[in-house]
Enzyme design. Sequence first.
Site, short mmCIF file in Angstrom:
data_model
loop_
_atom_site.label_atom_id
_atom_site.label_comp_id
_atom_site.label_asym_id
_atom_site.label_seq_id
_atom_site.Cartn_x
_atom_site.Cartn_y
_atom_site.Cartn_z
N THR A 1 4.06 42.42 36.55
CA THR A 1 3.70 42.49 35.13
C THR A 1 2.43 41.68 34.95
OG1 THR A 1 4.98 40.52 34.65
CG2 THR A 1 6.10 42.62 34.42
N GLU B 1 9.58 46.29 33.96
CA GLU B 1 10.90 45.91 34.46
C GLU B 1 11.93 47.02 34.32
OE1 GLU B 1 8.93 44.18 32.49
OE2 GLU B 1 8.91 42.04 33.01
N LYS C 1 6.52 34.23 11.71
CA LYS C 1 7.67 33.58 11.08
C LYS C 1 7.19 32.83 9.85
CE LYS C 1 11.99 31.35 12.07
NZ LYS C 1 12.90 30.86 13.11
N TRP D 1 11.01 36.79 9.05
CA TRP D 1 10.12 37.38 10.04
C TRP D 1 9.27 38.48 9.41
CZ3 TRP D 1 9.79 34.90 14.48
CH2 TRP D 1 10.89 34.13 14.92
#
Lengths: 547, 547
Positions: B184, B328, B439, B444
């Site tokens: 990654t 992944e 935040k 959020w």
Amino acid sequence: MQGGMMHRPLRIIDILTHAAEVTGDQGIVSARVEGDLHRQGYPETLARVAQLAHVLEALGVGQGDRIGTLAWNGHRHFELYYGVSGIGAVCHTINPRLSHEQLVYIIRHAGDRLLFLDLTFVPLVEALLPDLPRDLRFVILTDRAHMPETGINALCYEDLLAGQPTQYPWPDLPEDSASGLCYTSGTTGHPKGALYSHRSTVLHAMQVPLSQTSSFRAGGRVMPVVPLFHVNAWGLPYTAPLTGMTLVMPGPDLDGSSLFRLMDRERVFSAWGVPTVWAGLLAEIEAQGRIPQGFGDLVVGGSAAPRVMIEAYEARGVNVAQAWGMTEMSPIGSHGVLPPALDTAPEAERIAAKCCAGHRVFGVEFKIVDEAGHRLPHDGETTGELYVRGNTVIAGYFDNPEASAAAMDADGWFGTGDVASVGPDARLIIRDRSKDLVKSGGEWISSIDLENAALSHPAIHACAVIAVPHPRWDERPVLLAVAAGEAQPALDDLRAHMAPHFAEWQLPDDLLWVEDLPLTATGKVSKLTLRERFRDYTHPDLRGAEA
Amino acid sequence: MQGGMMHRPLRIIDILTHAAEVTGDQGIVSARVEGDLHRQGYPETLARVAQLAHVLEALGVGQGDRIGTLAWNGHRHFELYYGVSGIGAVCHTINPRLSHEQLVYIIRHAGDRLLFLDLTFVPLVEALLPDLPRDLRFVILTDRAHMPETGINALCYEDLLAGQPTQYPWPDLPEDSASGLCYTSGTTGHPKGALYSHRSTVLHAMQVPLSQTSSFRAGGRVMPVVPLFHVNAWGLPYTAPLTGMTLVMPGPDLDGSSLFRLMDRERVFSAWGVPTVWAGLLAEIEAQGRIPQGFGDLVVGGSAAPRVMIEAYEARGVNVAQAWGMTEMSPIGSHGVLPPALDTAPEAERIAAKCCAGHRVFGVEFKIVDEAGHRLPHDGETTGELYVRGNTVIAGYFDNPEASAAAMDADGWFGTGDVASVGPDARLIIRDRSKDLVKSGGEWISSIDLENAALSHPAIHACAVIAVPHPRWDERPVLLAVAAGEAQPALDDLRAHMAPHFAEWQLPDDLLWVEDLPLTATGKVSKLTLRERFRDYTHPDLRGAEA
């Protein structure tokens, strides 16, 4: 070096869970034995499968236990496929067309603990009862209102399910766990069982739609006429929910007229079954002068589709694809979807390609061998006995070491008993069942090729070629035919009609008109029965000697 | 009880063998770095892959050895995918856009024994050389005529292959054997490696076409713009041959004009890549006033496609589907093919459905959890951190126990770092990367939602929302925008444009016009770089205090 990936077991129940979530507006339409047309989405089906799992648990069914079914195509049979395998037990589908002796044999050989049956089969089970194990328990697949008067001490399916929780903690079974059991109808000796696993079943469900692409489209409707009591209805109870299709289950009425009506009403796109069924539907289509609404795709298997049948459906805009396989192969090994190279080929070439058994599906390997077991080339010409290998193929028969040893070669491939050629493009051309070939003067004659040629004669409705003994040539082909109407042409007329496609010595030596042809329990013409019926038949060459 | 089926290992090479046999008229078209357009069928490709296997063997490559690649999308890179994994070695695809330090780190961490590189990357490797292991050997992916003058002691790919046998006895590797490795690009810390297996790769190849059905059709042409050097080009080097499609490999030129020309000439049906690439193509389509011939299907992944882009392609008759996944996850976890229930829905509803990440593919499971790790309901509303499970998901990172421990939960699920909702129909709605959420006052705010709304303003060509510190609200959103033309509207204009879709407190507090946005090595906007670049930025509320 081992990869760094999760290892989750391939599980059958995950197919239904996925369908219930992602294509929850699809499901199952069932023409039930009670006479109604029942509809049920995949989410409701999953909930009922969970209820069934709780019932099985309460009845003491444990992992590996075999659970028998005697049922038509319908949602309750489908529920058994998932509920039984989901808890780790084995769904043993039983072919009700087998003989009394065969049915008793396989129920005892399988060691079934429970038997689920449709109302239709109550008289059958009553007749079997004296010969069945005492501790076998029965559940009738119906509701309280339809429970019959019977000497069978049977439970009621809908009563059992009612009130059970609609969720079940499906166990993480090892993926090689047994999930299903099906016995071949067996032309010789006792029936032999193929014991499927979660892995083989899930991989088969993934392999088939990747190959048989013309039949699967989310939101479409597919009808298995091939029975759920035989070779998993060619996998449709798995492939349909996996691809987001609705299953239309025809129940017990499989004549052309009933099928036409159901397909027309339910807009069936793809229909799967044996040639005899499609001959019946074709007669109804011709009578009505139209195809059922929405119908566009026909999959023919079980035995080879005659060219005239393929042409008749194609001429009406229905795409025809043959599939070939065996109980021992889960069952599909090859599919008849044409390769892109034929997209622009002339119609005749496309039809010709559709008359073979098609290309191997991904995951199934073919080899053809000579009598010594040596590999023969895949040149499309050379003919040998076909062996197969793959995750969806049996490694042996259930609890039957002798039959297993006879079926497998030293390298672990399974011998199909078919005689075939394989093209360089992995195209399979089945020449014949090895025991159905006619061995004449050291050469082989394909009974399938002769039957196909004879069927293209308008006077012939159905036919079969058998080998009869001959002192000089070893065996010679004889044609048995069912007339389409009043006309019964002579042998010479038939030979002249077939002559363009064969060497002269390959043509049948005799023609016998018969009323009908005997079928096996799976709807194929029974060559075994025919051979017995004509055991005392004498070849024309010998009649003078006898006279 | 164990089933009675064969157990054959799932092997990557069997995908190519099947394609070479069954769809041998399909293959690979490559725009090569040498400047030509190269064509090669799957049968020839399989023969060259066998030659490559012999070469690797001769060079002493053994099972489990890692073999690096630094290459664009082309047939030779494809050959490495199959040849390296076929003999049981590990194909380590390296992203050339990583930094010098990262490249050195992953080549050393992987322990690569050989490195295959395109001509393009000769200068890159020359620069890396002093920091690479002494015993690393190099092969340049070209022929003798194109071999460059270089200080790298490199072999020539075509020279090595020439004269090798065109068949290879592919070993029956255990299916869990490692087959591929991809790191990654890592926004924090060192890159981390996902080590794929034959099992995970073959199952991924089967899962994706079963779900992403609109993109796969035998005989069609698919173009991976997503690079083979990153997450297996979303699996296309496997799914394309598995489904009988021809791959059109664009090589190094990925601007809109080059892609349009190649797609137009080669009749590409389906094209896969990140939104930035499709923005470039869209500009070319608008300039030409038409889409490339044969173009009908666009798959967008890597980051969320803006609604305006989806609308623009759909308006031109191109079916758009998003896909979501991660390195992944092999990488695809969800697909944006609309469920049949939406077949007849109004266009606006269909577009809205296409703006989410779609439904989970068969074989991948989702769960969302709260901060304590408790499962949250899949009601389409509740938001939590997304965890995934399945055979195509990593069980941990390659040789990195600390990163592995941080990524996996106690039940063995992988934490994606995405914040998401999941619908009852398994539809995934990615709210944000957890580190990209803003935040504010304990609530959020999704930066993705704000960016999508801002992008629908005609004056904005590209944009990104970042969170900046605020003493009262903790964090507040600030919009960074690249202008589409001369016009640079004021913050209040933008807020008014976005207001219908948001609560007032969710709207950005500031608007900064920038020349361009920094991209990561995989073509996504680098929020990390932006946050660094604007580290000294002061929120408007604080400027008075400073003055």
